[in-house]
Design a protein around this motif. Structure first.
Motif, short mmCIF file in Angstrom:
data_model
loop_
_atom_site.label_atom_id
_atom_site.label_comp_id
_atom_site.label_asym_id
_atom_site.label_seq_id
_atom_site.Cartn_x
_atom_site.Cartn_y
_atom_site.Cartn_z
N HIS A 90 0.85 -1.19 0.00
CA HIS A 90 0.00 0.00 0.00
C HIS A 90 0.88 1.23 0.00
CE1 HIS A 90 -2.76 2.98 2.23
NE2 HIS A 90 -3.12 2.95 0.97
N ILE A 92 0.98 5.67 -0.78
CA ILE A 92 0.11 6.85 -0.70
C ILE A 92 0.79 8.05 -1.36
CG2 ILE A 92 -1.08 8.46 0.84
CD1 ILE A 92 -1.17 6.24 2.93
N ARG A 114 -1.46 -1.26 -4.17
CA ARG A 114 -2.67 -0.53 -3.82
C ARG A 114 -2.30 0.93 -3.56
NH1 ARG A 114 -5.23 -0.11 1.36
NH2 ARG A 114 -3.71 -1.63 2.13
N THR A 116 -3.34 4.90 -2.75
CA THR A 116 -4.28 5.91 -2.25
C THR A 116 -3.80 7.27 -2.71
OG1 THR A 116 -4.89 4.64 -0.28
CG2 THR A 116 -5.27 7.03 -0.21
N ARG A 117 -4.68 8.00 -3.39
CA ARG A 117 -4.38 9.35 -3.85
C ARG A 117 -5.20 10.34 -3.03
NH1 ARG A 117 -4.66 5.85 -8.06
NH2 ARG A 117 -2.79 5.67 -9.37
N ASP A 130 -6.67 13.35 6.34
CA ASP A 130 -6.93 12.38 5.27
C ASP A 130 -5.79 11.37 5.19
OD1 ASP A 130 -9.34 13.55 4.57
OD2 ASP A 130 -8.45 14.80 3.00
N ALA A 134 -5.80 7.27 5.94
CA ALA A 134 -5.42 6.37 4.86
C ALA A 134 -4.35 5.36 5.28
CB ALA A 134 -4.91 7.18 3.67
N THR A 139 0.95 -0.08 4.66
CA THR A 139 1.53 1.12 4.04
C THR A 139 3.05 1.11 4.19
OG1 THR A 139 -0.45 2.37 4.66
CG2 THR A 139 1.48 3.63 3.93
#
Length: 385
Positions: A90, A92, A114, A116-117, A130, A134, A139
């Motif tokens: 993950h 980001i 994976r 996340t934006r 945010d 996330a 991560t």
């Protein structure tokens, strides 16, 4: 000629060019060679690395030379993802990154990572909450730019750093290509930053050379296999003339840095003061401590950005649409779109970007030329009626 496109690239400083020429002509041995000429080249490589580290507030062994910002970003992002894939997949980033970051994340997403934006607010800034929401146990990487290249937003790197202090295994990358020499370095290069990218042609050095800062002890998988240069992270014979020139340019740009930033801010303020009350003008880069002094993005409603760029060019004034790296592509207003700016206004945006060589007189001339353009299009589009 007025050059207001310094965020795209800067003119090489004559003293920097002289350094490049001197090294290219006189110290042309391979730094990896064992003979005297090779050793001379190696000593210059080492002294350049040491000087750059000192200027950035880093250790000598934390500075790695690349071909520029794109390679530095890709090495930081893909190198982390590959190195740490067994611990999680993950990663980001934000929705307003430079193409070299955004497309690196796209490539990793296609390989099964994976992504996340994070969204941004109306000023193009991410929300630390945010990011907090996330984060999860998978991560491995957070990559957030220090300064937005399209509108000049300074991202909350200090607050993100505070948050990530509690997540020591997550590597934190900051694309700082637009941040050097703008009197904001401590805000975008904190002790929690593990990886940071710089590109020399943004501060009056040659193209094709850049820096990746990698904090001591952090691990990256190399993207190039070869002779093991740069401690195996970036194989390939070092571009020594460009490296020495970059060290010279960095020293010069950081000399009287605050005065230079204030000068750029004065130019920006002069133009903003003219623009801000004009009907049909939308300013995306206000004069504020939350924005860099050198970038001014605005739109003239009813005229496409590329049309305005070429109209100004006819008067020997050089600007760009929002990002020079995407100015000929359909995604030219990606930051503004992420800010939920109406498409008609977003595609009307242009970017002015200044450096210490620009003058208040140039700002006055820009205003005089632009005012005639504005009056012409204001009548056509019935602005202010």
């Amino acid at each position: 000629m007025i050059y207001f496109d310094n965020s795209a690239t800067t003119k090489i400083d004559p003293a920097v060019l002289a350094t490049y020429d001197q090294v290219a002509q006189n110290i042309w041995g391979n730094p990896s060679s064992l003979h005297k000429m090779g050793d001379r080249a190696y000593q210059l490589l080492t002294s350049s690395r040491k000087q750059i580290a000192s200027l950035l507030g880093a250790k000598q062994d934390e500075i790695f030379f690349t071909s520029g910002g794109t390679e530095s970003n890709n090495t930081a992002i893909k190198g982390t993802a590959i190195q740490k894939r067994e611990f999680g997949k993950h990663i980001i980033t934000s929705s307003v990154e430079h193409a070299s970051v955004a497309n690196a994340f796209n490539a990793l997403e296609n390989l099964g990572y994976r992504v996340t934006r994070l969204p941004v607010d109306k000023e193009g800034r991410v929300n630390v909450n945010d990011l907090r929401n996330a984060l999860d146990t998978d991560t491995t990487l957070v990559s957030i730019m220090g300064v937005n290249n399209e509108i000049g937003t300074i991202q909350p790197i200090e607050a993100i750093s505070d948050l990530l202090t509690n997540y020591p295994t997550i590597q934190f990358h900051v694309d700082n290509v637009q941040a050097l020499g703008k009197n904001i370095w401590p805000r975008v290069f904190t002790p929690r930053v593990d990886l940071s990218s710089l590109s020399a042609h943004k501060f009056h050095a040659p193209r094709g050379i850049g820096i990746l800062y990698k904090k001591e002890g952090k691990m990256l998988s190399p993207l190039h296999d070869g002779g093991g240069q740069e401690k195996g992270l970036r194989s390939g014979t070092e571009n020594l003339p460009a490296i020495a020139a970059m060290a010279k340019a960095m020293r010069l740009v950081l000399t009287d840095e605050a005065d230079k930033a204030n000068h750029e801010a004065a130019i920006k303020r002069k133009i903003v003061d003219y623009l801000q009350d004009k009907p049909g003008i939308k300013i995306f880069s206000p004069v504020s401590d939350d924005f860099t002094p050198h970038i001014l993005c605005f739109a003239l409603e009813g005229i496409r950005g590329e049309t305005l760029v070429h109209t100004l060019e006819e008067h020997d004034i050089y600007t760009s649409t929002t990002s020079a790296c995407a100015s000929t592509k359909t995604d030219e207003a990606s930051t503004l779109v992420s800010m939920h700016v109406d498409d008609k206004i977003a595609t009307s945006a242009i970017r002015l970007s200044f450096d210490e060589s620009n003058t208040i007189e140039e700002a006055d001339e820009f205003i005089a030329v632009f005012d005639k353009i504005y009056q012409h299009f204001a009548k056509i589009n019935h602005l202010g009626e």
